[in-house]
Design an enzyme around this catalytic site. Structure first.
Site, PDB file in Angstrom:
ATOM      1  N   CYS A  57       0.830  -1.210   0.000  1.00  0.00           N
ATOM      2  CA  CYS A  57       0.000   0.000   0.000  1.00  0.00           C
ATOM      3  C   CYS A  57       0.862   1.257   0.000  1.00  0.00           C
ATOM      4  CB  CYS A  57      -0.949  -0.002   1.191  1.00  0.00           C
ATOM      5  SG  CYS A  57      -0.140  -0.284   2.786  1.00  0.00           S
ATOM      6  N   HIS A 303      -1.382   0.954   7.488  1.00  0.00           N
ATOM      7  CA  HIS A 303      -1.879   1.030   6.113  1.00  0.00           C
ATOM      8  C   HIS A 303      -1.672   2.435   5.560  1.00  0.00           C
ATOM      9  CE1 HIS A 303      -4.265   0.174   2.579  1.00  0.00           C
ATOM     10  NE2 HIS A 303      -5.033   1.219   2.831  1.00  0.00           N
TER      11      HIS A 303
END
Length: 428
Positions: A57, A303
């Site tokens: 990510c 994330h």
């Protein structure tokens, strides 16, 4: 009557759909096994997303941010691959980045894979499952592109490189002279401390504020041959067109002897005057916030996603792996509105405890170049347009796949009850 087209019946339409599905079923299932459903979903209004290989990510957020820098994208499209010069195509980083950017621009897929790019970068399957730092990736990527092509090297330096001077100098004149040691060098990003800072401007001012070296921490001046009180600091000589800023959220905690993440909320203004960093005097040096890579989580994992601004359309996007969404005016107002403690007429800013890597774009009267599809190399464009036709067929087959999918639900006690009924029947 002759010449009047006959509408197919519902049964005929269903039969045609089943024939179409059967003709593409094998290829469809192969794509589902290799890429998952994201590639078979239609391109959204926000554009093409990027598939997460496990923990990539951070890469996805950076690539989307760089994609919406038109000058950088044009430079990548201008790269000309030469196998004698650049080696195998699968190992050529600028070529794979060029292909990926072209997919983001014209593909009809919902998301694109980054596997070809990570393979070119030498990533293994294990690397894809381990999260890395987005600022480190940016440096490594720029370095690889600069080494591959002089055209890309010139473009990257022209867009992202500035000059700074690190210095140590006597706090006061000695014998009518200020002794000092200084080194001027290129920088590709500014690493900015944010501890106890409520805004980016405050943090940047702290970055260039000189440290006083006195007492036990005096500077040993070799020219004088003695220790003296001194000032140690950083001077920004030139600012680039695109300024990359890393907010130093990850620090080492001496008390716990562990790495930790700072959760300070920092105000990132949409328009930032950086005249105080350079020698422009009273002349404004305005920069527009162009991208923010945000990290949610701890120092040990989390994330990334990105907010990216398109300077051509003025639209903001939230790029979160395979999902890319254009933010509405209402969403932008909420995102960049003033916080509760701000003054009523406070400038627009993003107040975030997760913002980590920023791109600020120099405000200029020069028109931002628009990246037309014709800028993509012809052979690559033809290849992707052909792939789009294939994907359109597979997307139709995927819609039918979901419609025709037979779902069997088994109750946990079904087998036991069937056995009981069988036993009871035998006893009758």
């Amino acid at each position: 009557r002759m010449g009047v087209p006959v509408e197919p019946t519902e049964e005929e339409e269903e039969a045609e759909e089943e024939r179409f599905y059967e003709a593409h079923c094998e290829e469809l299932l192969a794509v589902l096994r290799s890429c998952g459903p994201a590639k078979l979903q239609e391109r959204g209004e926000g554009g093409v997303g990027l598939m997460n290989q496990g923990a990539t990510c951070y890469m996805n957020s950076l690539l989307q941010s760089l994609f919406y820098t038109p000058e950088f994208r044009l430079a990548v499209y201008g790269f000309e691959y030469d196998p004698d010069l650049h080696g195998e195509a699968s190992r050529c980083i600028p070529l794979q980045l060029q292909k990926l950017f072209a997919e983001l621009q014209i593909s009809v897929a919902g998301a694109a894979s980054t596997k070809d790019l990570t393979t070119a970068c030498g990533f293994t399957g294990r690397d894809a499952m381990q999260q890395h730092d987005v600022q480190e990736l940016c440096r490594v990527l720029f370095d690889a592109l600069e080494r591959s092509s002089s055209l890309l090297a010139d473009a990257i330096r022209g867009l992202y490189a500035g000059k700074s001077t690190s210095y140590i100098k006597c706090r006061e004149e000695i014998n009518g002279k200020v002794y000092q040691s200084a080194r001027t060098e290129k920088y590709m990003d500014l690493q900015v401390p944010i501890q106890d800072c409520s805004s980016l401007e405050e943090a940047l001012r702290k970055l260039v504020e000189p440290e006083v070296m006195e007492g036990d921490n005096q500077w040993l001046c070799e020219e004088l041959g003695e220790k003296v009180d001194a000032l140690k600091g950083l001077t920004i000589e030139t600012l680039p067109k695109i300024l990359c800023i890393q907010l130093l959220r990850f620090v080492f905690d001496v008390a716990t002897m562990r790495r930790k993440k700072l959760s300070e909320v920092v105000a990132l203004p949409l328009i930032l005057d950086l005249a105080f960093l350079s020698d422009s005097g009273s002349k404004p040096s305005l920069y527009q916030l162009a991208a923010v890579c945000l990290h949610s989580g701890t120092a040990h994992g989390g994330h990334y996603h990105a907010f990216a601004w398109d300077p051509c359309s003025g639209a903001w996007r939230d790029a979160n792996d395979t999902r890319v969404q254009v933010l509405s005016a209402k969403q932008c107002s909420a995102l960049f509105g003033a916080d509760d403690s701000a003054e009523p007429q406070a400038p627009q800013a993003l107040h975030s405890a997760d913002a980590y890597f920023l791109l600020y774009r120099q405000v200029s009267e020069t028109e931002v170049p628009r990246v037309q599809d014709a800028a993509i190399p012809q052979c690559l464009r033809d290849q992707l347009l052909s792939e789009n036709q294939r994907l359109s067929r597979l997307q139709r087959a995927y819609d039918l796949h979901r419609k025709l999918l037979e779902v069997k639900v088994s109750h946990p006690l079904a087998a036991q009850r069937a056995l009981q009924r069988y036993a009871a029947a035998q006893l009758e």
